[in-house]
Design a protein around this motif. Sequence first.
Motif, short mmCIF file in Angstrom:
data_model
loop_
_atom_site.label_atom_id
_atom_site.label_comp_id
_atom_site.label_asym_id
_atom_site.label_seq_id
_atom_site.Cartn_x
_atom_site.Cartn_y
_atom_site.Cartn_z
N PHE A 150 0.92 -1.29 0.04
CA PHE A 150 -0.08 -0.02 -0.02
C PHE A 150 0.76 1.29 -0.24
CE2 PHE A 150 -2.27 -3.25 1.84
CZ PHE A 150 -3.72 -3.40 1.31
N LYS A 151 0.62 2.16 -0.90
CA LYS A 151 1.32 3.37 -0.88
C LYS A 151 0.69 4.50 -0.63
CE LYS A 151 3.69 6.02 -4.47
NZ LYS A 151 3.82 6.25 -6.06
N LEU A 152 1.50 5.58 0.11
CA LEU A 152 0.85 6.86 0.50
C LEU A 152 1.63 7.79 0.12
CD1 LEU A 152 0.25 4.79 3.34
CD2 LEU A 152 -1.52 6.58 3.24
N PHE A 153 1.12 9.08 -0.37
CA PHE A 153 1.70 10.06 -0.99
C PHE A 153 2.03 11.18 0.23
CE2 PHE A 153 0.13 8.20 -4.62
CZ PHE A 153 0.85 8.34 -5.61
N MET A 154 3.29 11.51 0.49
CA MET A 154 3.15 12.66 1.39
C MET A 154 3.28 13.84 0.78
SD MET A 154 6.00 10.47 3.79
CE MET A 154 6.05 11.78 5.17
N ALA A 155 3.11 13.97 -0.68
CA ALA A 155 3.11 15.24 -1.49
C ALA A 155 1.63 15.24 -2.30
CB ALA A 155 4.25 15.23 -2.22
N TYR A 156 1.68 16.18 -3.02
CA TYR A 156 0.45 16.43 -3.93
C TYR A 156 -0.64 16.82 -3.20
CZ TYR A 156 3.27 13.81 -7.66
OH TYR A 156 4.15 13.55 -8.35
#
Length: 460
Positions: A150-156
């Motif tokens: 599972f991936k999480l974005f700390m940006a955008y």
Amino acid sequence: MSNTILISGGIVVTVDDEFRGDVLIDGDQIAAVGRVSAPEDATVIDASGCFVLPGLIDNHTHLAMPFMGMMSSDDYDTGTRAAAAGGVTCLVDFAIQREPDNLQSALEQWSARADGAAHVDYGFHMAITNGSEPVLDDMAAMVEAGICSFKLFMAYKGELMARDDVLTACMERARDLNALTMVHAENGDIVDLLVKRALAKGDTSAINHALTRPEFVEAEATGRAARIAESVGAPLFVVHVTCAAAAAEIEAAQLRGGPVTGETCVQYLTNTVDDLKRPGVEGCRYICSPPLRDASNHEPLWQYVRRGVLESISTDHCPFTDEQKARGLDNFSLVPNGLALIQHRLGKLWDEGVVPGKLTRSQLVDRTATTVARRFGLSQKGAILPGKDADIVVFDPNAPRRYGRATSLMNVDYDLYEGETASASVRHTFCRGTLVYDRGEILTAPGHGRFVKRSLAGAA
């Protein structure tokens, strides 16, 4: 071609050794490795003078991905054609949550795009953009379906970014499900501030994309994610590490005993921030996040790869055409992020890694296949061993190949390395015993590639 194939007389490369030998394929699996006599009905492939490698795995791609109001230009047909031409026999693409309380719909959307289209095998990571309680509950169904990362974005910020509370809750849930958390590590709040300031001053050209995402925002987010992972006891994989400062945060976590590792991408080892200074749309072609960095990062990154601190090298393949990139000619923040690279990873790593002695051939195999398979639960992939899937690349070190649109199978109207020449090239790519790519031609129909369920249960 017979269901029994003997790849004869090549130099077989493993993570531990290389030796002259044969590889016998029976159906879709490897039957024997070593000195093998060809069965009567076998098709014999002469690999003399070539290296025989396990099929590469690209664990970081974005095919047919909706982003910034458009779609990445390679779909599962064109993207996997290009993958096979680059020796890639399996990729793990990102399905991205769009509905607030649901992951299943994202899996269905991406599965529909890939089913019946791919030429090589594929799996999915699930990117979480809203960590609500229903979503945390839904993670179990994803693991059951073979989605164990599972991936999480700390940006955008405002589109994909997850706050620290969501990141922590998802890490805890992934830990309990024996799954892997991945992060895009940049401090999205600071990036958002710097972008607004640059645009207000009229700094709108492509180079400002990099200037508004400086190295410290990546290093800070990497260290923060690592500390959270350590505190909750959750394994963490940091994607597309671009600079020495961020890699140092991963190594520091490892030295503390933290369950943290990561990857870099071929472009961060070969290209530089100066590419964004190119005029017009040409500079926009090189916009990706995190951005390309100063060349002073190259040698430290190679060292982190050699030592295994960064355990793999992917592409983050996310192509957009010149027309799509040109949307941001007057505002860098409107340029869709991503580079077209899936076909070029092996050639570039060979010429800029193996040939000058920055990587051994065995390390190349490990960082692009064997460790990738282990990290992401692809138990049948990544090694030339009896019983494994017959995913094999015959790589000719004496067959130069020009980079450029004339030889690229990627669905973009340019090539980032146009005019350059690779000193070596892929001759054959076999996926599960079927010859997909043969000296410039794709031989399979869309749909040969299959979805691969992945599991980290019992993985080291």
